[in-house]
Design a protein around this motif. Sequence first.
Motif, PDB file in Angstrom:
ATOM      1  N   ARG A   1      15.744  35.704  33.990  1.00  0.00           N
ATOM      2  CA  ARG A   1      17.163  35.401  34.180  1.00  0.00           C
ATOM      3  C   ARG A   1      17.440  33.898  34.111  1.00  0.00           C
TER       4      ARG A   1
ATOM      5  N   VAL B   1      18.944  30.517  32.963  1.00  0.00           N
ATOM      6  CA  VAL B   1      20.188  30.079  32.316  1.00  0.00           C
ATOM      7  C   VAL B   1      19.968  28.658  31.798  1.00  0.00           C
TER       8      VAL B   1
ATOM      9  N   ILE C   1      25.731  30.030  37.848  1.00  0.00           N
ATOM     10  CA  ILE C   1      25.454  31.327  37.243  1.00  0.00           C
ATOM     11  C   ILE C   1      24.063  31.813  37.638  1.00  0.00           C
TER      12      ILE C   1
ATOM     13  N   ALA D   1      20.361  33.338  29.136  1.00  0.00           N
ATOM     14  CA  ALA D   1      21.589  32.800  28.544  1.00  0.00           C
ATOM     15  C   ALA D   1      21.343  31.363  28.094  1.00  0.00           C
TER      16      ALA D   1
ATOM     17  N   LEU E   1      33.126  30.919  32.418  1.00  0.00           N
ATOM     18  CA  LEU E   1      32.160  32.012  32.524  1.00  0.00           C
ATOM     19  C   LEU E   1      32.310  32.686  33.881  1.00  0.00           C
ATOM     20  N   GLU E   2      32.046  33.984  33.917  1.00  0.00           N
ATOM     21  CA  GLU E   2      32.050  34.732  35.171  1.00  0.00           C
ATOM     22  C   GLU E   2      30.937  35.772  35.125  1.00  0.00           C
ATOM     23  N   ILE E   3      30.581  36.299  36.275  1.00  0.00           N
ATOM     24  CA  ILE E   3      29.637  37.412  36.372  1.00  0.00           C
ATOM     25  C   ILE E   3      30.392  38.619  36.897  1.00  0.00           C
TER      26      ILE E   3
ATOM     27  N   ARG F   1      26.755  41.228  34.567  1.00  0.00           N
ATOM     28  CA  ARG F   1      26.812  40.802  33.179  1.00  0.00           C
ATOM     29  C   ARG F   1      27.602  39.500  33.060  1.00  0.00           C
ATOM     30  N   LEU F   2      27.242  38.725  32.061  1.00  0.00           N
ATOM     31  CA  LEU F   2      27.907  37.444  31.840  1.00  0.00           C
ATOM     32  C   LEU F   2      29.184  37.662  31.034  1.00  0.00           C
TER      33      LEU F   2
ATOM     34  N   GLN G   1      32.111  35.966  29.092  1.00  0.00           N
ATOM     35  CA  GLN G   1      32.421  34.708  28.416  1.00  0.00           C
ATOM     36  C   GLN G   1      33.916  34.725  28.090  1.00  0.00           C
TER      37      GLN G   1
ATOM     38  N   GLN H   1      22.074  35.537  25.689  1.00  0.00           N
ATOM     39  CA  GLN H   1      23.493  35.400  25.421  1.00  0.00           C
ATOM     40  C   GLN H   1      23.785  33.930  25.127  1.00  0.00           C
TER      41      GLN H   1
END
Length: 379
Positions: free
Chosen positions: A44, A46, A76, A139, A170-172, A177-178, A180, A200
């Motif tokens: 995971r 980023v 994130i 990501a 950006l948000e989760i 899930r990311l 965009q 991503q």
Amino acid sequence: MLSGDSLSSVKSLLAELERRKVGTVKNRHAVQLPAPLSIPDPNRAVWVVAEALPSPDGRPRLRRVSLELAGEAARIASLVGGEAVSLLMGSGVAPLVDELACYGTPRVYLADDERLEPYNVETYASILSRAIEQHKPWAVLLPATSFGQDLAPRVAARLGLGLTADCLGLEIDREGRLLQLKPAFGGQVVAPILSRTLPQMATIRPGMIDLYAPNLSIRPNVTMLDLDGLPAGRARRVSTSSEGEAGLTLDAARLVVCVGTGIGGPEALPQIYDLSKLLGARFGFAPDEIAVGATRKVVDEGWLPRHQQIGITGRAVAPDLYLGLGVQGKFNHTVGILRSGTVVSVNNDPKAPIFAASDIGIVSNWQDFVIAFSSLLST
């Protein structure tokens, strides 16, 4: 909305700006970085691909958006249980790893070699693609600048990845899930985009993400990238130009004076530049913290260059003080000033949309306002 003659409106405005302590607080957006996880999920990670620029003294410096993205990667990563990582490429850029670490990415993958100056997309794409294939991040984030917009699609195509360009944020989601956030339909809506490929990839617009307060106690964990077998770039730099420096100043400006077509024409610009200097001196902004921007119509008319455009198809700014003169203020422009501190607008149309996005509005001819402002500030 301030009423009365121009001189009394300006006096009221100055009093209100003083009450708001404009110019006295730096890093007003800065909040503490999320603490890195002690045992992050290796699947995971980023990544942020940092952008370095040359300084007047010849030493590289990080572009502000790289620091914004470092903090966003930390946020994130904390939400998905991963690790925030920066990847930095260039010549003589090794001293910048400390700054990337304290702004949110303790782990830094570094490619520092004289062959990486000047920037060449084929060479940089090869380094980034190989690093992604080897380390498999979750990501990869790049700035939506000429650098990121050139490099990201090349890497995405090479690796068969999806790419969401020019994101506003950006948000989760609830499923981890990311999301965009991408403007669509001329900026009238913001669409959440989900990637079907890993990693991503997204480019993020400068100025759309808050800059976190640096944690100076964080020390970088640096991994040198293998640069054996780098391809020779087919492009050769012939000359350079500094015409884009005004745009770079907008990225980090604390005072932005923005002009719309309501100013009448380019002959008004010297008067507006003089105003920006007076206003900057009045509230203690350094010369490199002051910038003049424009709406899209202004740059379409050729009054100012494209790199000074503010809005959804231009730059996003986050100054302490934004002053709009003759700006109509439709959504395509105001999306670029969302993170401004105090927004002041001057327009002779009381129904101008810009007033809905302003903290302080003055219905006035811009010239009368500038004359009154200049007379007060110069005394």
